[in-house]
Design a protein around this motif. Structure first.
Motif, short mmCIF file in Angstrom:
data_model
loop_
_atom_site.label_atom_id
_atom_site.label_comp_id
_atom_site.label_asym_id
_atom_site.label_seq_id
_atom_site.Cartn_x
_atom_site.Cartn_y
_atom_site.Cartn_z
N MET A 1 0.94 -1.32 -0.06
CA MET A 1 -0.05 0.15 -0.03
C MET A 1 0.79 1.28 -0.06
O MET A 1 0.49 2.20 -0.67
N ALA A 2 1.91 1.14 0.95
CA ALA A 2 2.77 2.37 0.75
C ALA A 2 3.49 2.54 -0.35
O ALA A 2 3.80 3.68 -0.97
N LEU A 3 3.92 1.58 -1.15
CA LEU A 3 4.55 1.66 -2.46
C LEU A 3 3.47 2.13 -3.37
O LEU A 3 3.86 3.03 -4.22
N MET A 4 2.39 1.81 -3.41
CA MET A 4 1.33 2.46 -4.40
C MET A 4 1.09 3.96 -4.02
O MET A 4 1.20 4.55 -5.07
N THR A 5 1.04 4.35 -2.89
CA THR A 5 0.80 5.52 -2.35
C THR A 5 2.15 6.34 -3.00
O THR A 5 1.98 7.61 -3.77
N ALA A 6 3.59 5.88 -2.93
CA ALA A 6 4.65 6.45 -3.50
C ALA A 6 4.32 6.63 -5.17
O ALA A 6 5.04 7.59 -5.64
N VAL A 7 3.95 5.51 -5.85
CA VAL A 7 4.05 5.64 -7.16
C VAL A 7 3.01 6.74 -7.65
O VAL A 7 3.09 7.35 -8.46
N LEU A 8 1.70 6.75 -6.84
CA LEU A 8 0.95 7.75 -7.16
C LEU A 8 1.58 9.19 -7.10
O LEU A 8 1.30 10.18 -7.95
N LEU B 1 -6.41 -0.08 -1.98
CA LEU B 1 -6.27 0.89 -2.79
C LEU B 1 -7.00 2.23 -2.35
O LEU B 1 -6.41 3.23 -2.49
N LEU B 2 -8.13 2.00 -1.86
CA LEU B 2 -8.77 3.29 -1.35
C LEU B 2 -7.97 3.72 -0.24
O LEU B 2 -7.89 5.28 -0.08
N GLY B 3 -7.46 3.02 0.75
CA GLY B 3 -6.59 3.78 1.82
C GLY B 3 -5.36 4.40 1.22
O GLY B 3 -5.00 5.31 1.86
N SER B 4 -4.69 3.72 0.18
CA SER B 4 -3.72 4.23 -0.38
C SER B 4 -3.85 5.78 -0.98
O SER B 4 -3.01 6.55 -1.04
N TYR B 5 -4.85 5.60 -1.71
CA TYR B 5 -5.22 6.85 -2.42
C TYR B 5 -5.57 8.00 -1.53
O TYR B 5 -5.39 9.11 -1.43
N ILE B 6 -6.33 7.65 -0.18
CA ILE B 6 -6.57 8.55 0.86
C ILE B 6 -5.38 9.20 1.41
O ILE B 6 -5.29 10.53 1.68
N VAL B 7 -4.46 8.27 1.43
CA VAL B 7 -3.06 8.75 2.05
C VAL B 7 -2.47 9.74 1.06
O VAL B 7 -2.07 10.87 1.40
N TYR B 8 -2.72 9.41 -0.29
CA TYR B 8 -2.08 10.44 -1.28
C TYR B 8 -2.88 11.77 -1.23
O TYR B 8 -2.16 12.58 -1.33
N LEU B 9 -4.19 11.58 -1.13
CA LEU B 9 -4.94 12.88 -1.07
C LEU B 9 -4.42 13.63 0.26
O LEU B 9 -4.42 15.18 0.08
N LEU B 10 -4.46 13.15 1.41
CA LEU B 10 -4.01 13.80 2.43
C LEU B 10 -2.67 14.32 2.53
O LEU B 10 -2.35 15.54 2.89
N LEU B 11 -1.61 13.57 1.60
CA LEU B 11 -0.52 14.31 1.43
C LEU B 11 -0.48 15.57 0.63
O LEU B 11 0.09 16.54 0.94
N GLY B 12 -1.28 15.41 -0.67
CA GLY B 12 -1.55 16.68 -1.15
C GLY B 12 -2.08 17.70 -0.65
O GLY B 12 -1.97 18.98 -0.73
N ILE B 13 -3.27 17.59 0.20
CA ILE B 13 -3.99 18.45 0.96
C ILE B 13 -2.97 19.39 1.82
O ILE B 13 -3.27 20.49 2.21
N GLY C 1 -13.27 12.43 -7.55
CA GLY C 1 -14.11 11.48 -8.47
C GLY C 1 -13.19 10.13 -8.34
O GLY C 1 -13.84 9.02 -8.64
N PHE C 2 -11.99 10.29 -8.28
CA PHE C 2 -11.20 9.18 -8.33
C PHE C 2 -11.56 8.04 -7.10
O PHE C 2 -11.62 6.87 -7.21
N LEU C 3 -12.09 8.55 -5.92
CA LEU C 3 -12.66 7.65 -4.95
C LEU C 3 -13.95 6.59 -5.59
O LEU C 3 -14.05 5.45 -5.22
N PHE C 4 -14.74 7.43 -6.46
CA PHE C 4 -15.60 6.63 -6.97
C PHE C 4 -15.10 5.68 -8.09
O PHE C 4 -15.77 4.63 -8.17
N LEU C 5 -14.31 5.97 -8.89
CA LEU C 5 -13.42 5.18 -9.61
C LEU C 5 -12.86 3.79 -9.16
O LEU C 5 -13.39 2.70 -9.59
#
Length: 190
Positions: free
Chosen positions: A18-25, A61-73, A99-103
């Motif tokens: 999950m951390a690697l996926m967040t890093a890739v994002l 993936l949802l958790g990974s994307y939320i971490v990505y969003l929080l880093l950006g925020i 919208g990526f959350l819905f995706l």
């Protein structure tokens, strides 16, 4: 005792993945190409998420994307064009980020149910439907922010991206299962 170690090892591997996926994002999402007709740049975010569905499944993936969003925020430059901050989420392209959350949720739902003869068709349908939901949410927000009609919003925020997203979906349908098999071996091994 041995099963507890195996379970802990498996959880650790999943967290690392999950951390690697967040890093890739965080690495690929900022790489974007602005286009003259739209404030929405061409980005690799959806490609990473399409493939991430195969690798992590919906919840991780949802958790990974939320971490990505929080880093950006928080201001890290992980959004398109190496931008960050709450203003990006509140701006014209913020609806696509949400919208990526819905995706993820819609595509993941179909991925988890794709079996048998129609596996590939269900996966493709899930990616397409998830993308449509992301575009709907993003376009509605874009129209609100830029005072556009919905049809104008489609021409600004959706139609120019459809050919590229078609290629990304095809690429994900090819690469995703291969990565899924290879990483499944990694996650199972002790």
């Amino acid at each position: 005792m041995n099963s507890q170690i195996t379970t802990t090892s498996s959880h650790t591997k999943q967290l690392v993945t999950m951390a690697l996926m967040t890093a890739v994002l965080c690495i690929l999402a900022p790489l974007s190409i602005p286009i003259p007709v739209s404030p929405v740049p061409i980005s690799l975010t959806n490609l990473v998420l399409y493939i991430g569905i195969y690798i992590l499944g919906t919840h991780r993936l949802l958790g990974s994307y939320i971490v990505y969003l929080l880093l950006g925020i928080c201001g890290l430059p992980v959004f398109s064009g190496f931008s960050g901050g709450l203003g990006k989420l509140a701006g014209p392209t913020g609806g696509y980020l949400a919208g990526f959350l819905f995706l993820i949720l819609i595509s993941g739902f179909f991925m988890s149910r794709s079996e048998g003869r129609f596996r590939l068709a269900l996966q493709a349908f899930g990616l397409i439907l998830g993308s449509a939901a992301m575009y709907l949410f993003g376009t509605m927000w874009l129209c609100f922010q830029m005072h556009l009609s919905f049809v104008d919003g489609l021409f600004v925020g959706v139609i120019p991206y459809l050919p590229g997203d078609t290629v990304k979906i095809i690429l994900a349908l090819i690469v995703g299962p291969l990565l899924q098999k290879r990483l499944a071996r990694f996650l199972i091994q002790q």
